[in-house]
Write an enzyme that holds these catalytic residues in place. Structure first.
Site, PDB file in Angstrom:
ATOM      1  N   CYS A  70     -13.158   0.123   8.095  1.00 26.91           N
ATOM      2  CA  CYS A  70     -12.184  -0.147   7.005  1.00 26.91           C
ATOM      3  C   CYS A  70     -12.252   0.748   5.757  1.00 26.91           C
ATOM      4  O   CYS A  70     -13.411   0.993   5.262  1.00 26.91           O
ATOM      5  CB  CYS A  70     -12.554  -1.598   6.616  1.00 26.91           C
ATOM      6  SG  CYS A  70     -12.573  -2.780   7.968  1.00 26.91           S
ATOM      7  N   HIS A  99      -9.296   3.693  -1.524  1.00 28.66           N
ATOM      8  CA  HIS A  99      -7.887   3.349  -1.336  1.00 28.66           C
ATOM      9  C   HIS A  99      -7.483   2.343  -2.205  1.00 28.66           C
ATOM     10  O   HIS A  99      -7.281   1.058  -2.206  1.00 28.66           O
ATOM     11  CB  HIS A  99      -7.833   2.633  -0.069  1.00 28.66           C
ATOM     12  CG  HIS A  99      -6.493   2.139   0.564  1.00 28.66           C
ATOM     13  ND1 HIS A  99      -5.297   2.560  -0.145  1.00 28.66           N
ATOM     14  CD2 HIS A  99      -5.929   1.038   1.110  1.00 28.66           C
ATOM     15  CE1 HIS A  99      -4.246   2.062   0.457  1.00 28.66           C
ATOM     16  NE2 HIS A  99      -4.699   0.930   1.074  1.00 28.66           N
ATOM     17  N   CYS A 111       0.825  -1.015   0.000  1.00 33.50           N
ATOM     18  CA  CYS A 111      -0.050   0.096  -0.074  1.00 33.50           C
ATOM     19  C   CYS A 111       0.794   1.217   0.161  1.00 33.50           C
ATOM     20  O   CYS A 111       0.225   2.455  -0.302  1.00 33.50           O
ATOM     21  CB  CYS A 111      -0.907   0.024   1.256  1.00 33.50           C
ATOM     22  SG  CYS A 111      -1.482  -1.694   1.795  1.00 33.50           S
TER      23      CYS A 111
END
Lengths: 396, 135
Positions: A220, A346, A97
């Site tokens: 999340c 994301h 990430c």
């Protein structure tokens, strides 16, 4: 030799002269190629550079090999950006990430070394061409597959274990965790590129489906398609292209154990602390000098650890200060004005670039309704559960 | 996706002694214990002398979670407790704890048990390994 970071300067200072970003979301009708071309072209147009001027390309991407069964995307990007016939060198950078943040660091080093002048750094991830469970498994590859993943650990599960320990040691509350998500969703409502434009409440977070106790669905970050890009130039050439170059005054990276279980302190991302320490030495700043920050809130506990480990607040107080509004967009230290990973989305390889895009927009005064005041912004990008951290400090 | 799709038979098999019997390593130079096993001692690096060590598997829960949205291949077991266990010799490892999800707690003492971890469908091979249970 141990490098004395406070003794060295970058050989050439580097600035961001152009930015581009797609909307973030679930794009069933758009391909991997469509989105990186959109972001890259937007950044190049914003910078006003010509294709012939581009010396080098870097792309942050975690897992095209598993998300779209395509490796060798550095070539693909040079090709579909129309730069294949110019044979511009193109390199993919991967650190889970943190791939995007790390790609920016590679671009900075290419210019600082004198090897390149104009560098385009993009980040891209196309995550919705596979099922949610397959995407979840691919993200588990950022952890230790053999000794975490193979035991039944999930990525939310690892961050849940950080949260459990944080609650145990510091008395952090479930409501404080939820307040991170509430804040970041609120900020995202003011970001036209964000995946979510809906306000949520603490109660909604606490009623959302349990994923890995104590983390629920609304703790999340989502699965997202998206791409972002920046154009870098040596600071002494930047004004040839723009009246508002944004200087990269620090670019730092640190590693730690890949497995969460091997960290002496489960609640501290020591790579974050190490990268921030180096960054402040490079920029000759302290946490007090930072006006706002984009942090890696892949889960709500991630933001709480980040604002502590970056040195903004004492260990254990991250939940409390969030609940009190100190990190709100109108607070003392706005954290994640873009909406963060939670609200903006994301797309893993693109996230680190999007953070830089957000900081540039803020420092240029182009952030619209979510505009915050300040001269210096920080971006904090984490790979896995903390095996890599990248910190950039940007200044007007 | 099947368990073996991410791990694969040879990849699992080559660490069977560690997965079944908690064979880790110890550095004879500094005395530090390692599980999962390491071939390089991070403290002594090239001065380290690595030897096998069989862990008792007795230890303590450092932190835990209850997994509700399972990893691939673990769907049938939800909700299941997953923990970081500090073994009595020092190193920490991640593993499932077989107990009522309401009973697990930080500080709980645990011991190892041999359990099925996953399988490659009805006709495929079964993967075994170590889980933990309260002492």
């Amino acid at each position: 030799m141990k490098i004395e970071w406070d003794m060295i300067n970058m050989a050439r200072e580097v600035a961001i002269i152009g930015i581009g970003c797609t909307s973030f979301g679930e794009f069933w009708d758009r391909s991997f190629r469509d989105i990186f071309v959109e972001a890259g072209v937007a950044a190049i147009e914003d910078a006003g550079v010509q294709g012939e001027e581009i010396d080098e390309l870097f792309v942050g991407n975690m897992s095209a090999g598993r998300f779209i069964e395509q490796e060798h995307i550095a070539s693909l990007i040079a090709d579909y950006a129309g730069l294949a016939s110019l044979h511009v060198p193109s390199t993919r950078v991967e650190a889970a990430c943190a791939s995007g943040g790390l790609a920016i660091r590679m671009g900075v080093l290419a210019i600082a070394s004198g090897h390149a002048d104009i560098v385009v750094v993009s980040g891209v991830e196309k995550m919705t061409d596979v099922s949610t469970q397959d995407a979840t498994d691919m993200l588990t590859a950022a952890a230790d597959r053999e000794w975490e993943g193979a035991t039944g650990a999930t990525f939310p599960g690892l961050y849940a274990m950080i949260a459990k320990r944080h609650i145990h040691e510091y008395g952090t509350t479930r409501e404080q965790l939820a307040s991170v998500a509430v804040k970041n969703h609120h900020n995202a409502t003011m970001n036209p590129k964000a995946q979510f434009h809906s306000e949520i409440t603490v109660d909604a977070v606490l009623r959302s489906a349990m994923i890995a106790d104590p983390l629920r669905m609304l703790d999340c970050s989502p699965i997202t398609d998206g791409s972002a890009a920046v154009v870098l130039a040596p600071a002494d050439l930047a004004r040839k292209y723009t009246d508002t170059p944004i200087a990269i005054i620090a670019s730092a990276q640190a590693s730690d154990t890949i497995a969460l279980h091997d960290r002496a302190d489960i609640t501290t991302l020591a790579a974050t602390t190490a990268a921030a320490s180096v960054a402040h030495k490079m920029a000759k700043t302290t946490p007090d000098d930072i006006d706002f920050v984009e942090v890696h809130d892949c889960f709500t506990i991630g933001e709480i650890c980040a604002i502590e480990d970056l040195g903004f607040f004492p260990k254990g107080t991250g939940g409390k200060v969030t609940e009190e509004g100190i990190t709100a967009i109108d607070g003392d230290l706005p954290v994640n004005p873009s909406g963060g990973l939670k609200g903006c989305g994301h797309p893993v390889g693109a996230t680190g670039i999007k953070q830089a895009v957000e900081i540039v927009q803020q420092l240029r005064g182009e952030a619209g309704k979510r505009q915050v005041a300040g001269e210096i912004g920080m971006a904090h990008n984490v790979g896995g559960s903390g095996g890599t951290a990248v910190v950039h400090i940007l200044s007007r | 996706m099947l368990y073996g799709d991410c791990m694969g038979v040879p990849r699992f098999w080559r660490h069977i002694s560690s997965r079944y019997n908690l064979i880790g390593t110890r550095c004879a130079t500094c005395g530090e214990y390692y599980f999962p096993p390491r071939t390089m001692c991070p403290k002594c690096r090239r001065d380290g002398v690595i030897e096998d060590h069989r862990f008792s598997g007795h230890g303590e829960v450092i932190t835990y979670t209850i997994i509700h949205a399972a990893a691939e291949g673990f769907d049938r077991e939800t909700p299941y407790p997953l923990a970081i266990i500090q073994l009595d010799e020092g190193p920490r490892m991640t593993g499932q704890v077989v107990c009522d999800p309401d009973k697990i707690a930080i500080g709980m003492r645990v011991k190892p048990i041999f359990r099925r971890l996953g399988e490659d469908g009805a006709a495929g091979i079964i993967y075994y390994g170590t889980k933990f249970m309260p002492m």
